[in-house]
Design a protein around this motif. Structure first.
Motif, short mmCIF file in Angstrom:
data_model
loop_
_atom_site.label_atom_id
_atom_site.label_comp_id
_atom_site.label_asym_id
_atom_site.label_seq_id
_atom_site.Cartn_x
_atom_site.Cartn_y
_atom_site.Cartn_z
N ARG A 214 0.83 -1.20 0.00
CA ARG A 214 0.00 0.00 0.00
C ARG A 214 0.87 1.26 0.00
O ARG A 214 0.62 2.21 -0.74
N TYR A 215 1.91 1.26 0.83
CA TYR A 215 2.79 2.43 0.88
C TYR A 215 3.50 2.65 -0.45
O TYR A 215 3.61 3.77 -0.94
N GLN A 216 4.00 1.56 -1.02
CA GLN A 216 4.71 1.69 -2.28
C GLN A 216 3.77 2.14 -3.39
O GLN A 216 4.11 2.99 -4.20
N PHE A 217 2.58 1.57 -3.39
CA PHE A 217 1.63 1.93 -4.43
C PHE A 217 1.26 3.40 -4.33
O PHE A 217 1.22 4.13 -5.32
N PHE A 218 1.03 3.84 -3.11
CA PHE A 218 0.63 5.23 -2.93
C PHE A 218 1.76 6.18 -3.35
O PHE A 218 1.54 7.13 -4.09
N SER A 219 2.99 5.91 -2.87
CA SER A 219 4.08 6.85 -3.14
C SER A 219 4.57 6.77 -4.58
O SER A 219 4.94 7.79 -5.17
N GLN A 220 4.53 5.58 -5.18
CA GLN A 220 5.10 5.43 -6.52
C GLN A 220 4.08 5.55 -7.65
O GLN A 220 4.44 5.87 -8.78
N VAL A 221 2.83 5.29 -7.36
CA VAL A 221 1.81 5.34 -8.41
C VAL A 221 0.84 6.49 -8.17
O VAL A 221 0.79 7.44 -8.95
N ALA A 222 0.10 6.41 -7.07
CA ALA A 222 -0.93 7.42 -6.83
C ALA A 222 -0.31 8.81 -6.70
O ALA A 222 -0.88 9.80 -7.14
N TYR A 223 0.85 8.88 -6.07
CA TYR A 223 1.46 10.20 -5.84
C TYR A 223 2.60 10.46 -6.83
O TYR A 223 3.44 11.32 -6.59
N HIS A 224 2.63 9.76 -7.94
CA HIS A 224 3.63 10.01 -8.98
C HIS A 224 3.53 11.47 -9.42
O HIS A 224 2.44 12.00 -9.63
N HIS A 225 4.69 12.12 -9.57
CA HIS A 225 4.66 13.58 -9.76
C HIS A 225 3.95 14.01 -11.05
O HIS A 225 3.28 15.06 -11.07
N VAL A 226 4.03 13.21 -12.11
CA VAL A 226 3.34 13.61 -13.36
C VAL A 226 1.84 13.29 -13.24
O VAL A 226 0.99 14.07 -13.66
N ARG A 227 1.53 12.15 -12.63
CA ARG A 227 0.12 11.80 -12.44
C ARG A 227 -0.59 12.87 -11.61
O ARG A 227 -1.70 13.29 -11.90
N ARG A 228 0.09 13.33 -10.58
CA ARG A 228 -0.50 14.38 -9.73
C ARG A 228 -0.63 15.69 -10.52
O ARG A 228 -1.57 16.44 -10.32
N ALA A 229 0.34 15.95 -11.41
CA ALA A 229 0.24 17.17 -12.22
C ALA A 229 -1.06 17.15 -13.03
O ALA A 229 -1.78 18.15 -13.10
N TYR A 230 -1.37 15.98 -13.59
CA TYR A 230 -2.61 15.88 -14.38
C TYR A 230 -3.85 15.98 -13.50
O TYR A 230 -4.89 16.48 -13.94
N ASP A 231 -3.77 15.50 -12.26
CA ASP A 231 -4.90 15.67 -11.33
C ASP A 231 -5.20 17.15 -11.13
O ASP A 231 -6.35 17.58 -11.15
#
Lengths: 389, 175
Positions: A214-231
């Motif tokens: 869960r921690y890895q998924f959140f930090s590496q996927v959900a909180y990926h810097h480009v993905r968050r930019a698109y959010d």
């Protein structure tokens, strides 16, 4: 953009949550010792258990039905809840509020009019909404099953971690679901003597794997810097094309909200001349020009505030992204370090961190990023370089 | 932007310090959650709570407790089959100087009213108050029934504990 394979929908996730919740329930109930606890403490057995099982399945299926277009990306557009405790501080409606409004409203007929339900179970729309919401309304005796709907050990995250990892094509989020299901059991919280759902101590390594996943998924996927930019860009585009969402309060408003689906919003974005929509379509995404991992040092040097002042002084539009806020959008009201209970043979519950040194050393961190528009990246970086003494 | 925007962590540190000063026997996570709920009812801490069978619970309050533990403001330990023990640290005692006198006196008032109740009793009290707040319950029997349904292991004790806490009779007591 970042994960082109992630084209799966919330519908298949919802089916997955229902399936996993059913299996979690069955695993717990199949154990004779657990059966005795359920019977002795909650008078649950036979037909009563079947009704509880179906109520949990429906709650699992429908828990996310209130999500808006682009789900978490648009949650800042929910209106302020006038019944919230501190409306002035940004206490907005959540997607769960829309889920329960839809269940109590337009879905009521479907649920309560179902022939099998009418003849056998008599589950009401309110039963399902109450279980999701945690609202006392007659089903309090089954509230301990809410752990399967909303907790560190719920069916929701068990499904999305594996499902998203599969579609995205990453190896973060992986754990042994079968082993997890096989070791779920009931125990007792030593502080309150409440019955708790946890993992038998034979399976604690797998519980550890779940938390790390869960921690890895959140930090590496959900909180990926480009993905968050698109959010952030989606939020801007939604603000200009939709504005604040209708409230979940009553008929027309709720109907208007339901009409806000992804295809309709995409059409509006495609037709818009607004720069936020253009930037989204042209993939000129925001650039992260500053980030800090450890919030504890922020007050010491005022680094974030100083950086923001520098950007404001130079007239550069910027966007602050706080990982903690993002966490609660993804995780619901589950604390960043909430524990999974490990159940020893004597049924006493002990937090996972007492078994696992890895989990014990996981500390909550508040990461913050500052983004600027695509064309301002170099100028912003030049300005803020070395801003902290 | 910074920690100043969220007063919750410092309020929890102050809560731990206050309970510790009053020699509360076991300041565990349950006690902090329930006391935080009671403080939140007074309009202080900006937490949203949801009802589970163990009473009102806030994930953010739980995270804030972890945050102040990680930053050395409180010490959180697990002891054998007893549960969590939380105590204030010097860094936390210094940090709570930032709290306003009005915040402190509100927390003082809540702690002084409820500090004689154990974790189990606080759990029942907070649950009852949550039910009253959310369901507008005005009937004592109905309240006892709902709380007992959530916590059947305390059937028979619920009424007595709610009377001790002066939550019932509902018609006459200002909650």
């Amino acid at each position: 953009m970042v994960y082109p394979g992630a084209t799966h929908t919330r519908f298949e996730h919802s089916l997955g949550v229902m399936h996993v919740a059913s299996r979690m329930f069955d695993s717990i109930v199949s154990d004779e010792k657990n059966q005795k606890v359920l019977k002795d403490t909650y008078s649950l057995e036979g037909k009563g258990l079947e009704t509880v099982r179906q109520t949990i399945r429906l709650a699992a299926l429908l828990h996310d039905i209130g999500h808006g277009p682009f789900s978490h990306g648009g949650e800042d557009l929910f209106p302020v809840n006038p019944a919230g405790k501190n409306p002035g501080s940004g206490n907005r409606y959540k997607h769960e509020d829309y889920s329960v409004a839809l269940i109590r409203g337009p879905l009521r007929k479907i649920i309560e009019g179902n022939q099998y339900n009418q003849s056998n179970l008599r589950i009401t729309a309110d039963d399902i909404a109450d279980l999701i919401e945690g609202r006392p309304g007659g089903l309090e005796h089954i509230f301990f099953w809410r752990t399967l709907i909303s907790s560190q050990l719920d069916a929701d995250r068990a499904d999305y971690l594996l499902r998203d990892s599969h579609h995205i094509g990453v190896k973060y989020g992986i754990f042994d679901l079968e082993r997890l299901l096989g070791t779920m059991t009931l125990g007792e919280d030593p502080e309150t003597k409440d019955i708790v759902i946890g993992i038998h101590e034979d399976g604690w390594h797998n519980a550890e794997a779940l938390i790390i996943a869960r921690y890895q998924f959140f930090s590496q996927v959900a909180y990926h810097h480009v993905r968050r930019a698109y959010d952030i860009m989606l939020k801007q585009a939604l603000l200009t094309t939709v504005g604040e969402y209708p409230s979940p309060g009553s008929g027309d408003s709720l109907s208007d909200y339901v009409k806000l689906d992804d295809p309709r919003i995409w059409t509006r974005i495609l037709d818009s001349e607004d720069p936020s929509c253009k930037a989204l379509l042209e993939r000129k995404h925001l650039k992260s020009v500053y980030q800090i991992e450890d919030m504890n040092r922020i007050p010491d040097c005022g680094e974030v505030d100083q950086t923001l002042q520098t950007l404001t002084g130079a007239g550069i539009q910027h966007y602050v992204d706080d990982r903690e806020n993002e966490w609660y959008k993804f995780q619901g009201d589950v604390g960043m370090s909430d524990q999974i209970w490990i159940i020893a043979n004597n049924k006493s519950a002990v937090p996972l961190s007492q078994y696992s040194k890895v989990i014990d050393s996981l500390k909550p961190s508040r990461q913050i990023r500052i983004y600027v528009d695509y064309h301002n990246e170099k100028r912003a970086k030049d300005l803020i370089g070395g801003s902290c003494p | 932007m910074t920690e100043v925007d969220n007063p919750g962590p410092l309020q929890i540190v102050y809560l731990v310090k206050k309970l510790s000063d009053m020699s509360y026997p076991q300041i565990g996570r349950t006690v902090i959650q329930k006391m935080t709920y009671l403080i939140s009812r007074e309009g202080l801490a900006d937490y949203t709570f949801s009802l589970y069978h163990y009473g009102p619970y806030s994930g953010r309050a739980s995270s804030d407790l972890d945050q102040i533990s990680a930053s050395g403001m409180v010490n959180v330990e697990w002891q054998g089959d007893k549960g969590y023990f939380i105590s204030p640290e010097q860094k936390g005692i210094q940090a709570i100087e930032k709290l306003s006198p009005s915040e402190r006196s509100e927390i003082d008032r809540v702690v002084e009213r409820y500090h004689e109740f154990s974790a189990i009793k606080l759990s029942l009290i907070a649950t009852a108050l949550y039910v009253i707040d959310k369901n507008n319950v005005t009937d004592d029997e109905e309240l006892i029934d709902v709380v007992t349904s959530l916590k059947p292991q305390y059937a028979g004790r619920v009424e007595q504990i709610l009377r001790e806490a002066e939550i019932i009779p509902l018609a006459t007591v200002n909650i």
